[in-house]
Scaffold this motif. Structure first.
Motif, PDB file in Angstrom:
ATOM      1  N   UNK A   1      47.139  16.370  38.966  1.00 38.66           N
ATOM      2  CA  UNK A   1      46.711  17.293  40.029  1.00 38.66           C
ATOM      3  C   UNK A   1      47.295  18.674  39.829  1.00 38.66           C
ATOM      4  N   UNK A   2      48.576  18.743  39.581  1.00 38.65           N
ATOM      5  CA  UNK A   2      49.247  20.034  39.418  1.00 38.65           C
ATOM      6  C   UNK A   2      48.674  20.789  38.218  1.00 38.65           C
ATOM      7  N   UNK A   3      48.504  20.094  37.108  1.00 38.83           N
ATOM      8  CA  UNK A   3      48.008  20.730  35.884  1.00 38.83           C
ATOM      9  C   UNK A   3      46.575  21.221  36.047  1.00 38.83           C
ATOM     10  N   UNK A   4      45.701  20.354  36.546  1.00 34.87           N
ATOM     11  CA  UNK A   4      44.287  20.714  36.695  1.00 34.87           C
ATOM     12  C   UNK A   4      44.108  21.782  37.768  1.00 34.87           C
ATOM     13  N   UNK A   5      44.816  21.623  38.879  1.00 36.81           N
ATOM     14  CA  UNK A   5      44.701  22.617  39.946  1.00 36.81           C
ATOM     15  C   UNK A   5      45.158  23.989  39.459  1.00 36.81           C
ATOM     16  N   UNK A   6      46.274  24.050  38.746  1.00 36.11           N
ATOM     17  CA  UNK A   6      46.747  25.332  38.210  1.00 36.11           C
ATOM     18  C   UNK A   6      45.720  25.943  37.263  1.00 36.11           C
ATOM     19  N   UNK A   7      45.148  25.113  36.405  1.00 37.02           N
ATOM     20  CA  UNK A   7      44.152  25.604  35.453  1.00 37.02           C
ATOM     21  C   UNK A   7      42.949  26.194  36.190  1.00 37.02           C
ATOM     22  N   UNK A   8      42.425  25.447  37.150  1.00 35.76           N
ATOM     23  CA  UNK A   8      41.241  25.893  37.884  1.00 35.76           C
ATOM     24  C   UNK A   8      41.553  27.116  38.747  1.00 35.76           C
ATOM     25  N   UNK A   9      42.666  27.081  39.462  1.00 35.20           N
ATOM     26  CA  UNK A   9      43.025  28.208  40.337  1.00 35.20           C
ATOM     27  C   UNK A   9      43.234  29.478  39.519  1.00 35.20           C
ATOM     28  N   UNK A  10      43.925  29.390  38.382  1.00 32.21           N
ATOM     29  CA  UNK A  10      44.132  30.577  37.539  1.00 32.21           C
ATOM     30  C   UNK A  10      42.799  31.167  37.082  1.00 32.21           C
ATOM     31  N   UNK A  11      41.870  30.299  36.658  1.00 34.39           N
ATOM     32  CA  UNK A  11      40.563  30.798  36.222  1.00 34.39           C
ATOM     33  C   UNK A  11      39.765  31.387  37.387  1.00 34.39           C
ATOM     34  N   UNK A  12      39.838  30.747  38.543  1.00 40.09           N
ATOM     35  CA  UNK A  12      39.115  31.274  39.709  1.00 40.09           C
ATOM     36  C   UNK A  12      39.687  32.611  40.161  1.00 40.09           C
ATOM     37  N   UNK A  13      40.999  32.760  40.116  1.00 38.12           N
ATOM     38  CA  UNK A  13      41.614  34.027  40.523  1.00 38.12           C
ATOM     39  C   UNK A  13      41.258  35.156  39.553  1.00 38.12           C
ATOM     40  N   UNK A  14      41.046  34.826  38.288  1.00 36.17           N
ATOM     41  CA  UNK A  14      40.603  35.846  37.335  1.00 36.17           C
ATOM     42  C   UNK A  14      39.157  36.243  37.610  1.00 36.17           C
ATOM     43  N   UNK A  15      38.326  35.250  37.918  1.00 34.67           N
ATOM     44  CA  UNK A  15      36.903  35.519  38.152  1.00 34.67           C
ATOM     45  C   UNK A  15      36.646  36.098  39.536  1.00 34.67           C
ATOM     46  N   UNK A  16      37.483  35.699  40.505  1.00 38.15           N
ATOM     47  CA  UNK A  16      37.298  36.114  41.900  1.00 38.15           C
ATOM     48  C   UNK A  16      38.652  36.534  42.472  1.00 38.15           C
ATOM     49  N   UNK A  17      38.988  37.802  42.384  1.00 41.26           N
ATOM     50  CA  UNK A  17      40.304  38.238  42.875  1.00 41.26           C
ATOM     51  C   UNK A  17      40.565  37.879  44.341  1.00 41.26           C
ATOM     52  N   UNK A  18      39.530  37.694  45.142  1.00 39.03           N
ATOM     53  CA  UNK A  18      39.686  37.362  46.556  1.00 39.03           C
ATOM     54  C   UNK A  18      39.787  35.854  46.790  1.00 39.03           C
ATOM     55  N   UNK A  19      39.842  35.043  45.721  1.00 36.31           N
ATOM     56  CA  UNK A  19      39.856  33.584  45.852  1.00 36.31           C
ATOM     57  C   UNK A  19      41.115  33.100  46.573  1.00 36.31           C
ATOM     58  N   UNK A  20      40.915  32.155  47.481  1.00 35.68           N
ATOM     59  CA  UNK A  20      42.013  31.516  48.212  1.00 35.68           C
ATOM     60  C   UNK A  20      41.855  30.005  48.103  1.00 35.68           C
ATOM     61  N   UNK A  21      42.830  29.328  47.512  1.00 35.14           N
ATOM     62  CA  UNK A  21      42.758  27.878  47.368  1.00 35.14           C
ATOM     63  C   UNK A  21      42.749  27.207  48.737  1.00 35.14           C
ATOM     64  N   UNK A  22      43.514  27.731  49.676  1.00 32.33           N
ATOM     65  CA  UNK A  22      43.557  27.137  51.013  1.00 32.33           C
ATOM     66  C   UNK A  22      42.186  27.201  51.685  1.00 32.33           C
TER      67      UNK A  22
END
Length: 156
Positions: free
Chosen positions: A66-87
């Motif tokens: 979970x930690x590894x995959x979530x970090x990978x996805x969140x990092x990519x989403x934050x690059x693609x969408x600066x306004x991205x919020x995981x919460x």
């Protein structure tokens, strides 16, 4: 007037959710994501057993995954969408969980649903042990219809 604003707000939320899902679809197709998943499957496939009782180590593997995959996805989403919020995204997922289906949501469920995660490992184990055939290497994509550059030529 407040109904109009509420509908507009829901429309914006829907649009943001759809944008996030689109980016996640792209991420799930990346070699980097497949490498992470394959590494976990290769490292731990033999730990998971097709029995009802769960071992304590499954929780450790699940948490690490979970930690590894979530970090990978969140990092990519934050690059693609600066306004991205995981919460905010997790809130959307929670609200929409009963209406979501498809491969993206199956993959997402492997790091939110322990049983889906365990099933992923058991499926991989069955392939490794030769109990089911691995069809992934036999898939090839070919065009159904050939295209010609000269419209006067008959189709091949």
């Amino acid at each position: 007037m407040s109904e109009n604003m509420e509908e507009c707000s829901k429309s914006i939320e829907e649009s943001q959710f759809d944008e996030i899902i689109g980016h996640i679809e792209d991420i799930l197709l990346e070699d980097g994501f497949h490498a992470i998943q394959k590494k976990f499957l290769e490292n731990y496939w033999d730990v998971f057993e097709p029995i009802e009782e769960n071992k304590l180590i499954y929780t450790d593997i699940f948490d690490e995954y979970n930690k590894t995959v979530e970090n990978y996805i969140v990092n990519h989403l934050q690059q693609a969408m600066p306004h991205f919020s995981i919460d905010q995204f997790l809130e959307y997922l929670n609200i929409k969980q009963n209406e979501l289906e498809g491969e993206v949501f199956e993959v997402l469920s492997t790091f939110t649903d322990f049983m889906a995660f365990k099933e992923m490992f058991l499926d991989y184990r069955a392939v490794k042990e030769g109990k089911v055939q691995d069809l992934s290497s036999g898939i090839s994509v070919i065009p159904f219809k050939t295209t010609n550059t000269n419209d006067n030529d008959p189709p091949e």
